[in-house]
Scaffold this motif. Structure first.
Motif, PDB file in Angstrom:
ATOM      1  N   TRP A 149       0.875  -1.178   0.000  1.00 17.44           N
ATOM      2  CA  TRP A 149       0.000   0.000   0.000  1.00 17.44           C
ATOM      3  C   TRP A 149       0.907   1.222   0.000  1.00 17.44           C
ATOM      4  N   LEU A 150       0.784   2.050  -1.039  1.00 12.27           N
ATOM      5  CA  LEU A 150       1.528   3.302  -1.141  1.00 12.27           C
ATOM      6  C   LEU A 150       0.796   4.354  -0.315  1.00 12.27           C
ATOM      7  N   ILE A 151       1.470   4.874   0.706  1.00 10.96           N
ATOM      8  CA  ILE A 151       0.850   5.788   1.668  1.00 10.96           C
ATOM      9  C   ILE A 151       1.718   7.037   1.795  1.00 10.96           C
ATOM     10  N   GLU A 152       1.059   8.177   1.875  1.00 13.77           N
ATOM     11  CA  GLU A 152       1.780   9.430   2.118  1.00 13.77           C
ATOM     12  C   GLU A 152       1.830   9.687   3.617  1.00 13.77           C
ATOM     13  N   CYS A 153       3.029   9.956   4.122  1.00 17.58           N
ATOM     14  CA  CYS A 153       3.211  10.306   5.532  1.00 17.58           C
ATOM     15  C   CYS A 153       3.140  11.825   5.664  1.00 17.58           C
ATOM     16  N   GLN A 154       2.451  12.282   6.670  1.00 20.40           N
ATOM     17  CA  GLN A 154       2.311  13.717   6.916  1.00 20.40           C
ATOM     18  C   GLN A 154       3.156  14.085   8.131  1.00 20.40           C
ATOM     19  N   PHE A 155       4.082  15.014   7.903  1.00 18.95           N
ATOM     20  CA  PHE A 155       5.024  15.412   8.945  1.00 18.95           C
ATOM     21  C   PHE A 155       4.880  16.894   9.267  1.00 18.95           C
ATOM     22  N   ILE A 156       5.258  17.245  10.483  1.00 21.55           N
ATOM     23  CA  ILE A 156       5.504  18.632  10.861  1.00 21.55           C
ATOM     24  C   ILE A 156       6.879  18.656  11.509  1.00 21.55           C
ATOM     25  N   GLU A 157       7.479  19.819  11.568  1.00 26.28           N
ATOM     26  CA  GLU A 157       8.750  19.955  12.268  1.00 26.28           C
ATOM     27  C   GLU A 157       8.499  20.635  13.603  1.00 26.28           C
ATOM     28  N   HIS A 158       9.181  20.172  14.642  1.00 22.81           N
ATOM     29  CA  HIS A 158       9.038  20.792  15.949  1.00 22.81           C
ATOM     30  C   HIS A 158      10.399  20.872  16.622  1.00 22.81           C
ATOM     31  N   GLN A 159      10.499  21.791  17.584  1.00 21.54           N
ATOM     32  CA  GLN A 159      11.758  21.996  18.290  1.00 21.54           C
ATOM     33  C   GLN A 159      11.863  21.050  19.478  1.00 21.54           C
ATOM     34  N   ILE A 160      13.073  20.547  19.666  1.00 23.41           N
ATOM     35  CA  ILE A 160      13.383  19.731  20.838  1.00 23.41           C
ATOM     36  C   ILE A 160      14.511  20.434  21.577  1.00 23.41           C
ATOM     37  N   THR A 161      14.320  20.656  22.871  1.00 23.95           N
ATOM     38  CA  THR A 161      15.343  21.295  23.685  1.00 23.95           C
ATOM     39  C   THR A 161      15.973  20.252  24.605  1.00 23.95           C
ATOM     40  N   THR A 162      17.285  20.119  24.494  1.00 21.90           N
ATOM     41  CA  THR A 162      18.040  19.224  25.359  1.00 21.90           C
ATOM     42  C   THR A 162      19.160  20.045  25.983  1.00 21.90           C
ATOM     43  N   GLY A 163      18.981  20.379  27.242  1.00 16.20           N
ATOM     44  CA  GLY A 163      19.970  21.238  27.903  1.00 16.20           C
ATOM     45  C   GLY A 163      20.014  22.588  27.206  1.00 16.20           C
ATOM     46  N   ALA A 164      21.194  22.969  26.726  1.00 13.47           N
ATOM     47  CA  ALA A 164      21.361  24.252  26.047  1.00 13.47           C
ATOM     48  C   ALA A 164      21.132  24.132  24.536  1.00 13.47           C
ATOM     49  N   TRP A 165      20.867  22.942  24.056  1.00 15.74           N
ATOM     50  CA  TRP A 165      20.744  22.707  22.617  1.00 15.74           C
ATOM     51  C   TRP A 165      19.285  22.668  22.173  1.00 15.74           C
ATOM     52  N   ILE A 166      19.025  23.316  21.053  1.00 19.21           N
ATOM     53  CA  ILE A 166      17.696  23.277  20.439  1.00 19.21           C
ATOM     54  C   ILE A 166      17.873  22.701  19.045  1.00 19.21           C
TER      55      ILE A 166
END
Length: 127
Positions: free
Chosen positions: A14-31
């Motif tokens: 089955w050919l399926i389209e995946c729907q994505f969004i981008e989000h921020q992840i904060t780990t300590g001082a890193w985003i």
């Protein structure tokens, strides 16, 4: 709206389209920015991005059954490490998804659509 002219579904694929969004992840001082899988389009348009093929395998039938018995069955999108926009595969097998997690791939999941659940159930019961 132009839909794909070739079949998007057979008994085992089955050919399926995946729907994505981008989000921020904060780990300590890193985003960092990471993709999040928010859903699936089961009848993708011809020029759709993020297409992946869900292929069922006889050796994974037990995995599919266990997934379908879960409170919320999941589909897993396995993305290549670089670039993360390329889908290596879709799977309904949690075990297969875990194997890719142990490597360098990004594995994302979301609730399995009811139509896919019915399709997998039919596959399991036929063989």
């Amino acid at each position: 709206m132009s839909y794909l002219t070739k079949p998007t579904k057979s008994e085992v694929t089955w050919l399926i389209e995946c729907q994505f969004i981008e989000h921020q992840i904060t780990t300590g001082a890193w985003i960092t920015i990471q993709k999040q899988l928010v859903g699936f389009e089961l009848v993708p348009e011809h020029a759709a991005e993020n297409l992946g093929t869900l292929q069922l395998h006889r050796r994974e039938k037990k995995d599919y059954r266990n997934n379908l018995k879960a409170k919320e069955p999941k589909l897993y999108a396995i993305l290549n490490p670089t670039p993360q926009r390329d889908i290596r595969m879709l799977t309904a097998s949690p075990r297969t998804a875990r194997q890719f997690m142990d490597q360098e791939y990004l594995v994302l999941s979301n609730r399995m659509p009811d139509e896919v659940r019915a399709w997998i159930t039919s596959y399991i019961n036929k063989r």
